[in-house]
Design an enzyme around this catalytic site. Structure first.
Site, PDB file in Angstrom:
ATOM      1  N   TRP A 100     -30.342  80.083  36.828  1.00 22.03           N
ATOM      2  CA  TRP A 100     -29.606  79.374  37.807  1.00 22.03           C
ATOM      3  C   TRP A 100     -29.065  80.317  39.004  1.00 22.03           C
ATOM      4  O   TRP A 100     -29.381  80.215  40.077  1.00 22.03           O
ATOM      5  CB  TRP A 100     -28.426  78.362  37.474  1.00 22.03           C
ATOM      6  CG  TRP A 100     -29.055  77.616  36.321  1.00 22.03           C
ATOM      7  CD1 TRP A 100     -28.520  77.529  34.988  1.00 22.03           C
ATOM      8  CD2 TRP A 100     -29.853  76.453  36.711  1.00 22.03           C
ATOM      9  NE1 TRP A 100     -29.083  76.368  34.435  1.00 22.03           N
ATOM     10  CE2 TRP A 100     -30.134  75.842  35.410  1.00 22.03           C
ATOM     11  CE3 TRP A 100     -30.640  75.949  37.545  1.00 22.03           C
ATOM     12  CZ2 TRP A 100     -30.949  74.638  35.139  1.00 22.03           C
ATOM     13  CZ3 TRP A 100     -31.377  75.053  37.331  1.00 22.03           C
ATOM     14  CH2 TRP A 100     -31.480  74.349  36.122  1.00 22.03           C
ATOM     15  N   ASP A 167     -21.080  78.725  41.034  1.00 16.36           N
ATOM     16  CA  ASP A 167     -21.753  77.351  40.703  1.00 16.36           C
ATOM     17  C   ASP A 167     -21.048  77.288  39.098  1.00 16.36           C
ATOM     18  O   ASP A 167     -21.154  77.882  38.003  1.00 16.36           O
ATOM     19  CB  ASP A 167     -23.217  77.824  40.403  1.00 16.36           C
ATOM     20  CG  ASP A 167     -23.809  76.644  39.651  1.00 16.36           C
ATOM     21  OD1 ASP A 167     -23.505  75.552  39.034  1.00 16.36           O
ATOM     22  OD2 ASP A 167     -25.249  76.938  39.446  1.00 16.36           O
ATOM     23  N   LYS A 191     -23.434  67.865  33.788  1.00 13.73           N
ATOM     24  CA  LYS A 191     -23.250  68.442  32.530  1.00 13.73           C
ATOM     25  C   LYS A 191     -21.845  68.154  31.697  1.00 13.73           C
ATOM     26  O   LYS A 191     -21.578  68.024  30.827  1.00 13.73           O
ATOM     27  CB  LYS A 191     -23.322  69.906  32.446  1.00 13.73           C
ATOM     28  CG  LYS A 191     -24.696  70.398  33.573  1.00 13.73           C
ATOM     29  CD  LYS A 191     -25.710  70.582  32.625  1.00 13.73           C
ATOM     30  CE  LYS A 191     -26.966  70.926  33.246  1.00 13.73           C
ATOM     31  NZ  LYS A 191     -27.267  71.787  34.293  1.00 13.73           N
TER      32      LYS A 191
END
Ligand SMILES: *Cc1c(COP(=O)(O)O)cnc(C)c1O
Length: 350
Positions: A100, A167, A191
């Protein structure tokens, strides 16, 4: 039907009461006798949902009026570019700890100079680099708090004189941290805080309006701040689901949630370490409490271990293709009992 132990990395397990409340609202939303997915987002009932979903984030994060909370679309992946488009004038610093972060860097490079201060790519991202300094001439520093795919997590954050962007998609609200030390936090909901379809963005207002480029309306944070995340139709279902999860989180408090997450992670990692059939794939000190990655030393046994897992109603345990082996995601709603079931399967397998 026997309960499934859902270890999926995302979209992932949510508290049973959240699912029940969402289900009820699909039939009768807030006493309107209309479904949540057929009412106007401008109805007073939904405006109240959006307002509370924003204020609860501030309450749980313990942040003040200098922050704005948004619910956007386009996933955390769109934040890779929105962050840079809105905040990068000349150069920014990135910590590269996985897939990511790598994607965030790739997008940001289109908007200015990106310095990758440190990277764990040399060891397939199995640790968190710590030996780096953040210069004072960057527009911001960006990091990923939890590396969902590789199973590492930042247990401490670097100090920085420039704005810190994080993030937090896969560990938001999983532990007590000083949220006020961050200038922008983003997280795809799916998530650890709700259904897929919305992305939480929390930003300190003072860092905005510092770039000279034209920002398209939908990509400009100001647009969504000014309109309370209602510039266009928000993801009503996903925001409603987030609100239910936030209430569930707020009722317990982050301290209790963190303690419970620690118990789950301790239980699983100690089995990974004691059971000589298995081994962890990451540096011990950087192990993620959300996503535990591990392998069988003899990988010809993988299929039969997965069979043993499904026999025990364990789902979502297969590792990501870039790591292989297994990944057990233990988000907030995962019960300790489910981790015990997995640990028992590992013991029996031996
Ligand atoms: C899943 C994930 C993303 C991507 O989220 P999308 O909402 O699918 O774009 C980004 N960062 C992290 C840390 C993730 O776990």
């Amino acid at each position: 039907m026997k309960q499934i132990h859902n270890f999926s990395a995302g979209p992932a397990i949510l508290p049973q009461e959240v699912i029940q409340n969402c289900s009820d609202a699909l039939h009768n939303f807030s006493g309107t006798n209309l479904s949540l997915i057929e009412v106007s987002h401008r109805s007073k009932e939904f405006v109240a949902v959006m307002d509370e979903a924003q204020s609860l984030v501030k309450k749980i994060m313990n942040i003040g009026e200098d922050y704005e909370v948004m619910y956007l679309q386009g996933g955390a992946s769109s934040q890779f570019l929105m962050v840079a488009m809105n905040l990068l004038e000349t150069k920014a610093a990135y910590l590269n700890t996985g897939t990511w972060s790598t994607k965030a860097i790739k997008e940001a490079k289109h908007f200015g100079q990106i310095d990758e201060l440190a990277s764990s790519a040399d060891k397939n991202f199995n640790y968190i680099p710590k030996d780096y300094k953040i210069g004072s001439d960057y527009d911001y520093f960006h990091c990923t708090s939890n590396n969902t795919i590789f199973g590492t997590q930042l247990h401490t954050f670097p100090t920085s004189s420039v704005p810190v962007i994080c993030d937090m998609s896969s560990d938001i609200f999983s532990r007590q941290i000083d949220f006020s030390s961050f200038d922008l936090i983003y997280a795809g909901a799916q998530k650890n805080m709700g259904p897929a379809g919305t992305t939480l963005v929390v930003v300190k207002k003072e860092i905005l309006n510092s770039v000279s480029r034209y920002i398209p309306t939908m990509l400009d944070y100001n647009t969504h701040i000014d309109k309370g995340s209602m510039f266009n139709t928000p993801s009503v279902f996903a925001v409603y689901g987030c609100l239910q999860t936030l209430k569930w989180i707020d009722n317990q408090g982050l301290e209790q949630i963190e303690n419970y997450n620690n118990q789950k992670a301790d239980l699983l990692y100690s089995e990974i370490d004691q059971n000589d059939m298995f081994e962890g794939t990451t540096a011990r000190e950087d192990r993620s409490k959300m996503n535990a990655t591990f392998v069988l030393k003899d990988d010809s046994l993988n299929a039969s271990f997965l069979d043993a897992c499904s026999e025990a109603k364990i789902s979502g345990i297969k590792g990501h293709r870039s790591v292989g082996g297994f990944r057990a995601s233990m988000y907030n709603a995962m019960r300790l009992e489910s981790v015990k079931v997995l640990v028992d399967v590992m013991k029996n397998f031996k």
